[in-house]
Design a protein around this motif. Sequence first.
Motif, PDB file in Angstrom:
ATOM      1  N   ALA A  55      -2.483   4.135  10.532  1.00  0.00           N
ATOM      2  CA  ALA A  55      -3.595   3.467  11.112  1.00  0.00           C
ATOM      3  C   ALA A  55      -3.722   2.118  10.368  1.00  0.00           C
ATOM      4  O   ALA A  55      -3.943   1.031  10.830  1.00  0.00           O
ATOM      5  CB  ALA A  55      -5.035   4.302  10.574  1.00  0.00           C
ATOM      6  N   TRP A  56      -3.293   2.018   8.898  1.00  0.00           N
ATOM      7  CA  TRP A  56      -3.135   0.947   8.141  1.00  0.00           C
ATOM      8  C   TRP A  56      -2.211  -0.156   8.736  1.00  0.00           C
ATOM      9  O   TRP A  56      -2.501  -1.173   9.028  1.00  0.00           O
ATOM     10  CB  TRP A  56      -2.740   1.093   7.016  1.00  0.00           C
ATOM     11  N   ARG A  68       6.193  10.180   0.099  1.00  0.00           N
ATOM     12  CA  ARG A  68       5.082   9.120  -0.204  1.00  0.00           C
ATOM     13  C   ARG A  68       5.930   8.078   0.385  1.00  0.00           C
ATOM     14  O   ARG A  68       7.151   7.724   0.239  1.00  0.00           O
ATOM     15  CB  ARG A  68       4.670   9.043  -1.630  1.00  0.00           C
ATOM     16  N   HIS A  75      -1.142   9.588   9.223  1.00  0.00           N
ATOM     17  CA  HIS A  75      -2.063   9.123  10.112  1.00  0.00           C
ATOM     18  C   HIS A  75      -2.650   7.877   9.300  1.00  0.00           C
ATOM     19  O   HIS A  75      -2.993   6.802   9.804  1.00  0.00           O
ATOM     20  CB  HIS A  75      -3.367  10.093  10.220  1.00  0.00           C
ATOM     21  N   GLN A  76      -3.202   8.027   8.148  1.00  0.00           N
ATOM     22  CA  GLN A  76      -3.489   6.874   7.219  1.00  0.00           C
ATOM     23  C   GLN A  76      -2.527   5.949   7.200  1.00  0.00           C
ATOM     24  O   GLN A  76      -2.934   4.702   7.536  1.00  0.00           O
ATOM     25  CB  GLN A  76      -3.812   7.183   5.860  1.00  0.00           C
ATOM     26  N   ALA A  77      -1.379   6.202   7.166  1.00  0.00           N
ATOM     27  CA  ALA A  77      -0.334   4.931   7.227  1.00  0.00           C
ATOM     28  C   ALA A  77      -0.225   4.453   8.295  1.00  0.00           C
ATOM     29  O   ALA A  77      -0.265   3.146   8.545  1.00  0.00           O
ATOM     30  CB  ALA A  77       1.118   5.607   6.717  1.00  0.00           C
ATOM     31  N   ARG A 112       0.913  -1.236   0.068  1.00  0.00           N
ATOM     32  CA  ARG A 112       0.265   0.047   0.021  1.00  0.00           C
ATOM     33  C   ARG A 112       1.144   1.087  -0.014  1.00  0.00           C
ATOM     34  O   ARG A 112       1.918   1.131   0.412  1.00  0.00           O
ATOM     35  CB  ARG A 112      -0.927   0.165   1.179  1.00  0.00           C
ATOM     36  N   PHE A 130       1.111   5.539   0.653  1.00  0.00           N
ATOM     37  CA  PHE A 130       0.633   6.560   1.566  1.00  0.00           C
ATOM     38  C   PHE A 130       1.118   7.824   1.373  1.00  0.00           C
ATOM     39  O   PHE A 130       2.471   7.881   1.345  1.00  0.00           O
ATOM     40  CB  PHE A 130       0.382   6.189   2.891  1.00  0.00           C
ATOM     41  N   ASP A 131       0.531   9.099   1.444  1.00  0.00           N
ATOM     42  CA  ASP A 131       1.322  10.162   1.614  1.00  0.00           C
ATOM     43  C   ASP A 131       0.767  11.151   2.921  1.00  0.00           C
ATOM     44  O   ASP A 131       1.228  12.036   3.216  1.00  0.00           O
ATOM     45  CB  ASP A 131       1.460  11.163   0.436  1.00  0.00           C
ATOM     46  N   ASP A 132      -0.198  10.359   3.453  1.00  0.00           N
ATOM     47  CA  ASP A 132      -0.719  11.041   4.813  1.00  0.00           C
ATOM     48  C   ASP A 132      -0.123   9.960   5.990  1.00  0.00           C
ATOM     49  O   ASP A 132      -0.487   8.762   6.058  1.00  0.00           O
ATOM     50  CB  ASP A 132      -2.333  10.935   4.783  1.00  0.00           C
ATOM     51  N   GLN A 165      -3.568  -1.666  11.993  1.00  0.00           N
ATOM     52  CA  GLN A 165      -4.641  -2.695  11.476  1.00  0.00           C
ATOM     53  C   GLN A 165      -4.069  -4.087  11.187  1.00  0.00           C
ATOM     54  O   GLN A 165      -4.544  -4.992  11.115  1.00  0.00           O
ATOM     55  CB  GLN A 165      -5.678  -1.968  10.720  1.00  0.00           C
ATOM     56  N   ARG A 166      -3.052  -3.836  10.126  1.00  0.00           N
ATOM     57  CA  ARG A 166      -2.475  -5.071   9.407  1.00  0.00           C
ATOM     58  C   ARG A 166      -1.679  -5.791  10.352  1.00  0.00           C
ATOM     59  O   ARG A 166      -1.943  -7.302  10.423  1.00  0.00           O
ATOM     60  CB  ARG A 166      -1.289  -4.347   8.466  1.00  0.00           C
TER      61      ARG A 166
END
Length: 421
Positions: A131-132, A182, A127-129, A121, A123-125, A135-136
């Motif tokens: 969170a992922w 990124r 927080h999203q990175a 995956r 990401f450039d954010d 969760q992974r």
Amino acid sequence: MKVLVVGGGGREHALVWKIAKSPLVKEVFAAPGNAGIMEFAQTFPVAAEDVPGQVALAKKLRADLIVVGPEAPLCDGLVDALTEAGLRAFGPNAAAARIEGDKSFARDLCRRHRIPGPGFRSFDDVHQALAWLEQRGDLPVVVKASGLAAGKGVTVARSQKEAAAAVRECLERSRFGAAGTRVVLEDCLEGPEVSMIALTDGRTIVPLETARDHKPVFDDDEGPNTGGMGAVSPAPRLAQRLTGQIEREILLPTVHAMNHESRPFRGFLYAGVMLTQQGPKVLEFNARLGDPETQPLMMRLKSDIVPLLLATVDGELERCEAPEWDPRPAVCVMATSEGYPGSYPKGLEIRGLGGIERDDDLQVFHSGTARRGDQLITAGGRVLAVSALGNDLHAARARAYGALEKIEFRGRHYRTDIGAR
Ligand code: GLY
């Protein structure tokens, strides 16, 4: 003809050495070159990344062929600029070199064209990175800065904490500048690694012999990754059927994929491949020859390289005969500065080179060296490498290590297990 080689590392030294042997070549130049390259080529203090400076130099020298070694000027459009100036330049243009300069693009390309690689995956954010990642849960995970980071942008994270820190280094602390805006988070592939490099003009591919790089700084693959501490060609214990499979499943589809996406690739296409239990998978693509893989490959290449380079530029690779290779293995062992790949001193005197007899079976290719008056001095993390051919790996290793032990500089370090396993 007159050939200008752009770059100043071990790869460029080996290229200059090989190009200078060609009966087609009258003069070889290099920019910026290094102290070893000076033996074969006139050098000019123009940085490889200085696109206008390199174009001006190539014009001034009236170079008939310009061979661009490193990735940064390829990604920055040096071949485009040289071509626009009416010069014959070897290497991919910027659109094609994106396969190395943007790892997120390369992974998406593989996904679009079903070229085998790890799950990932991008990401450039931050927080999203994060969170992922949480969760992974699955570890280890590979965290890569998407852009060019001189071999330093990859972390194999064995804990959530390490993975999160690597993501923050890129996306929050800007450790790699624009190259780290990124990140690509990938499954960690397991297995032996092999470097497969092919010459291609976008229509024909000519695979080179295989090589294996040794990236970690210490024996037994311990310690942080470097640009490469040594290499062996051919990659030991690699079955012929696997090289055929890599050509069919990775190299050819990649060349087709780049054509399909209007980014025809001309140059050396390098696939770093992991031989996993599920088959060969792409670890990374490079848009150039590997360093130090080039050193043993050039020792083994018996054919003249210049017609192959010219045919690639002119889109006529189909007409070339397959290159001839020395069947003997070659081993290349790198000597590095104390502290590399972290910070290291420069300007230390290098002694002992005069005591090494060089011939077609043994060469010393310089990576980071310079001259200070009569002295040869260190000028980089990777300093120089001995490359040797032998009747078997044992003999090649013995010859390379025997020569390397004669070379001294303060803090000199090398791995003792290159080609040993
Ligand atoms: N030796 C690995 C590289 O050139 O990227």
